[in-house]
Design an enzyme around this catalytic site. Structure first.
Site, short mmCIF file in Angstrom:
data_model
loop_
_atom_site.label_atom_id
_atom_site.label_comp_id
_atom_site.label_asym_id
_atom_site.label_seq_id
_atom_site.Cartn_x
_atom_site.Cartn_y
_atom_site.Cartn_z
CD GLU A 127 -0.83 -0.16 3.78
OE1 GLU A 127 -1.84 0.48 4.07
OE2 GLU A 127 -0.37 -1.09 4.46
CE LYS A 129 7.30 5.37 5.26
NZ LYS A 129 7.38 6.79 5.55
CG ASP A 131 5.64 12.88 2.98
OD1 ASP A 131 6.01 12.58 4.14
OD2 ASP A 131 6.28 13.62 2.22
CE1 TYR A 237 -8.09 6.76 2.30
CE2 TYR A 237 -5.94 7.48 1.50
CZ TYR A 237 -7.31 7.32 1.30
OH TYR A 237 -7.88 7.70 0.13
CE LYS A 327 10.85 6.89 2.18
NZ LYS A 327 11.61 7.29 3.35
CB CYS A 419 41.05 19.76 15.58
SG CYS A 419 39.42 20.13 16.23
CB CYS A 422 41.11 21.54 20.08
SG CYS A 422 41.52 19.96 19.34
CB CYS A 437 39.83 16.14 16.31
SG CYS A 437 40.39 16.91 17.83
CB CYS A 443 38.74 18.54 21.02
SG CYS A 443 37.84 19.27 19.64
S1 IVH Z 1 3.01 0.95 8.88
C1 IVH Z 1 4.51 -1.23 12.25
N1 IVH Z 1 1.82 1.86 6.72
O1 IVH Z 1 5.47 5.78 7.93
C2 IVH Z 1 4.15 -0.48 11.09
N2 IVH Z 1 3.18 3.35 7.97
O2 IVH Z 1 8.23 5.08 8.59
C3 IVH Z 1 4.28 0.97 11.25
N3 IVH Z 1 3.25 5.62 7.09
O3 IVH Z 1 5.24 6.29 11.39
C4 IVH Z 1 3.85 1.79 10.15
N4 IVH Z 1 1.90 5.30 5.39
O4 IVH Z 1 3.61 7.55 9.88
C5 IVH Z 1 2.63 2.15 7.74
N5 IVH Z 1 0.70 2.57 4.82
C6 IVH Z 1 1.50 2.84 5.84
C7 IVH Z 1 2.03 4.12 6.05
C8 IVH Z 1 2.88 4.33 7.12
C9 IVH Z 1 2.63 6.18 6.04
C10 IVH Z 1 4.18 6.32 8.00
C11 IVH Z 1 3.79 6.24 9.45
C12 IVH Z 1 4.97 5.66 10.16
C13 IVH Z 1 6.07 5.88 9.19
C14 IVH Z 1 7.14 4.81 9.36
#
Ligand code: IVH
Length: 694
Positions: A127, A129, A131, A237, A327, A419, A422, A437, A443
């Site tokens: 799914e 991720k 932002d 969501y 990512k 450095c 120092c 250093c 330092c």
């Molecule tokens: S799962 C144990 N699913 O990403 C699982 N996180 O880097 C924890 N996030 O703090 C997160 N979309 O804020 C999950 N579909 C998604 C997500 C998601 C955004 C964010 C969330 C989390 C961060 C982790």
């Protein structure tokens, strides 16, 4: 903070007027940082100091109170801002994968850990991720009782009233079958079009626009007045959960559809993929759809579907082993390298930091980038004056990728031989890529950085004593060594330059600081150890050591004996599974140094270090020391080790008189023999499973 700040009672009328003007400006600047851009520059208690001073001056000179006084502003932050709440279950973060290969490795790791063969399908959900920012929602008997931000994962801010204003969040669960206690976790975010529209309004109202939808969402959620939050088009969501009183669900997908039945929105692009190849294909689909989505995403999250596998996989360093974020490639931009500064870290490491002509990358203004080390500079062949391509991936420090153009006048980057702070020699040892250093604690940079580390979040975490404050105290000669923090109050009593009389301070804020310091006179073992800043002893290693030694006193006494050849201290340390020779050497170096011994001795006089907490649940192996040898059929060695640790046991790599159990599978050799010699109890796999079955 200037030393010569006058106490409120000493201000003349003119000074008071000037001061109120300055405070109004400064407080409003920090309000913008905190509430709208969500990038606070000062800690909550530093902020409180400013508000308190403002109020005290107004009390003394009521006629000077300004029209734009921060104390009058609607929705003006009150003391302490949002109340803190401890999460019933830690809010985890995610490991990242940056290409297909890393995702395949994730799947292979899961298989290895669970001992699955190539033919067993590993289903996973994929799914987007989003932002935004995560929020947890606690329902009791179907009613939303508490909603909080993630904070540091253990403790967040109580923003219940604001979360209740979000249409996607049910105040009362619908459907049936929900458990009495249910914590739903998901992402709060703002759509791209809504963000643009909000900024038009902000500008029209003469307010600072938000720099991106994420900041707009965070700023909107953290308004102290829910009346403002309700006007902001926030969405939610659901994607996970925290505490749950009981349920019989078996897969991630099942939980997600139950959430949907109970009134939550799920991401429409959530998909169950039978294999990792399908998950990667879905990643490509989502990446193609990205530009057309009406909200920002920065990758795809994969989660192993079977909940029994999720449970077995568990977590490591606050990220689950059963999920990963894939990512999208980082955003790139071009700019000019204007110069290079050299920062000296806690361990003396010199990091070259690029000074760039400011450029916006993915909605964030970038002014600096790391150049890592001398090898990296040589690899890039970069010079000052060059036009360079940079990239910024999520919250990672921006990097220089390549040189686009090098004009005739560009000049070489000279790595200092001494450095910059120092002036001690800078050396590179052996094949270490890092130049250091050699000044050690003469330092100033290293000393200050060590102090900052000592008070950092994962260490002593003293409210109101952050990096900036430490720097001030250091420069003023108030805190030079960790123990000085704990003697500050006593010294202040007899000092004729009292803290409460300094600029930015008042008696309330000073007493808050002293309270916060006093609170940390009792500290968890792993926090104390991490705070010492021993090289290679990060949070995870500090916890591992704490669990193995339980008592800090015993640990410290042992570490002071590391140099004695007759003592077993060094062998005991090496025997801990997960502690390698590099760690042992650096611990020995640390405790071998007179200065460090002195710091530790002084601290031990001032503070109480709590014994490590063995999980409160009574498990048959809590507090026991285990060794594994030979092979196992039902679970892999990593899983067995993770399970043992989760149940409060210590895992050692060698047998000694202190070993409680040897778990031996087929192929066990010398360890088995030694265990029998030492009369250590030996378990076969069946007995081990019986002992630890939950
Ligand atoms: S799962 C144990 N699913 O990403 C699982 N996180 O880097 C924890 N996030 O703090 C997160 N979309 O804020 C999950 N579909 C998604 C997500 C998601 C955004 C964010 C969330 C989390 C961060 C982790």
């Amino acid at each position: 903070m200037a030393k010569d700040q006058k106490g409120v009672e000493d201000l003349s009328e003119r000074e008071a007027g000037d001061e109120l003007e300055r405070l109004a400006q400064e407080i409003s600047r920090h309000d913008v940082f905190y509430h709208t851009q969500d990038t606070p520059e000062i800690s909550d208690s530093e902020y409180d100091l400013l508000s308190t001073r403002n109020r005290l001056i107004e009390l003394r000179f009521p006629h000077l109170k300004r029209k734009d006084s921060p104390s009058e502003r609607v929705g003006a932050p009150v003391q302490g801002r949002f109340p803190k709440v401890r999460h019933a279950r830690v809010m985890l973060s995610l490991e990242n994968a940056f290409d297909d290969q890393e995702v395949l490795e994730f799947a292979a790791r899961v298989r290895r850990f669970l001992g699955l063969d190539q033919d067993t399908p590993v289903e996973m959900t994929a799914e987007p991720k989003i932002d935004g920012l995560s929020a947890t929602l606690r329902y009791e008997k179907g009613v939303l009782r508490l909603g909080a931000t993630r904070g540091d994962g253990r403790e967040g801010e109580d923003v219940t009233q604001n979360l209740k204003t979000i249409g996607d969040i049910p105040k009362q669960l619908s459907g049936t079958g929900w458990p009495d206690i249910l914590e739903v976790r998901g992402e709060v975010f703002m759509g791209k079009a809504d963000f643009e529209a909000l900024n038009v309004n902000q500008l029209a109202a003469g307010k600072t626009p938000f720099s991106n939808p994420r900041n707009a969402a965070a700023g909107s959620l953290r308004q102290l007045d829910p009346g403002i939050t309700v006007t902001r088009p926030l969405r939610y969501y659901a994607y996970g959960w925290g505490e749950i009183s009981s349920w019989s669900m078996q897969t991630q997908r099942e939980v997600m559809s139950a959430f949907e039945d109970w009134g939550f929105k799920l991401n429409p692009l959530l998909k169950l993929c039978p294999q990792v190849s399908g998950a990667l294909a879905h990643y490509n689909t989502i990446e193609k759809a990205r530009a057309d989505l009406d909200y920002d995403i920065d990758g795809v999250v994969y989660k192993i579907d079977r909940l029994d596998w999720q449970k077995r996989l568990g977590e490591v360093s606050r990220a689950p082993r059963w999920a990963i974020a894939h990512k999208f490639p980082a955003e790139k931009a071009e700019t000019i390298l204007e110069g290079v500064d050299f920062q000296v870290g806690r361990t003396g490491a010199l990091t070259p930091v690029a000074r760039l002509t400011p450029v916006t990358v993915g909605g964030v203004v970038v002014r600096n980038a790391t150049l890592h080390n001398a090898d990296e500079i040589a690899r890039l062949g970069v010079k000052i004056g060059d036009r360079v391509q940079i990239q910024r991936a999520g919250d990672v420090i921006p990097q220089i990728l390549t040189v686009i153009d090098s004009p005739a006048g560009a000049s070489e980057i000279i790595f200092p031989t001494h450095c910059p702070i120092c002036n001690s020699a800078v050396v590179r040892e052996g094949d270490d890529v890092v130049a250091r250093c050699t000044g050690g604690l003469i330092c100033e940079a290293q000393r200050v950085e060590r102090l900052k580390h000592f008070v950092s979040r994962a260490a002593f975490d003293i409210e109101g004593l952050g990096a900036k404050q430490i720097e001030n105290f250091y420069n003023e000669g108030l805190v030079q060594s960790p123990v000085d923090i704990f003697t500050l109050e006593a010294r202040d009593k007899t000092s004729n330059e009292k803290l409460a009389e300094r600029e930015g301070w008042g008696s309330q804020s000073v007493s808050n600081l002293f309270d916060a310091i006093r609170e940390k006179r009792t500290i968890a073992f792993h926090r104390f150890l991490y705070g010492l800043g021993v090289r290679h002893v990060g949070e995870t290693t500090a916890r591992l050591l704490a669990i193995n030694y339980i008592s800090a006193d015993r640990f410290l006494d042992e570490m002071l004996k590391l140099g004695d050849t007759i003592s077993s201290a060094s062998d005991d340390l090496k025997a801990i599974d997960g502690i390698g020779p590099k760690v042992v050497d650096s611990i020995a170096d640390f405790f071998g140094e007179d200065h460090n011994r002195k710091v530790v001795a002084e601290l031990r006089r001032e503070i109480t270090i709590l014994d490590a907490e063995v999980p409160s649940e009574e498990t048959p192996i809590a507090g026991k020391t285990l060794v594994f040898t030979g092979t196992m059929q039902e679970m892999t060695r990593s899983e067995a080790k993770a399970r043992a640790e989760a149940m409060g046991a210590r895992v050692s790599s060698s047998i000694s008189a202190r070993t409680d159990f040897l778990v031996a599978g087929p192929g066990a050799g010398s360890k088995l023999k030694k265990a029998l010699d030492l009369k250590v109890q030996v378990l076969d796999e069946k007995a081990w499973l019986k002992l630890t079955r939950t």
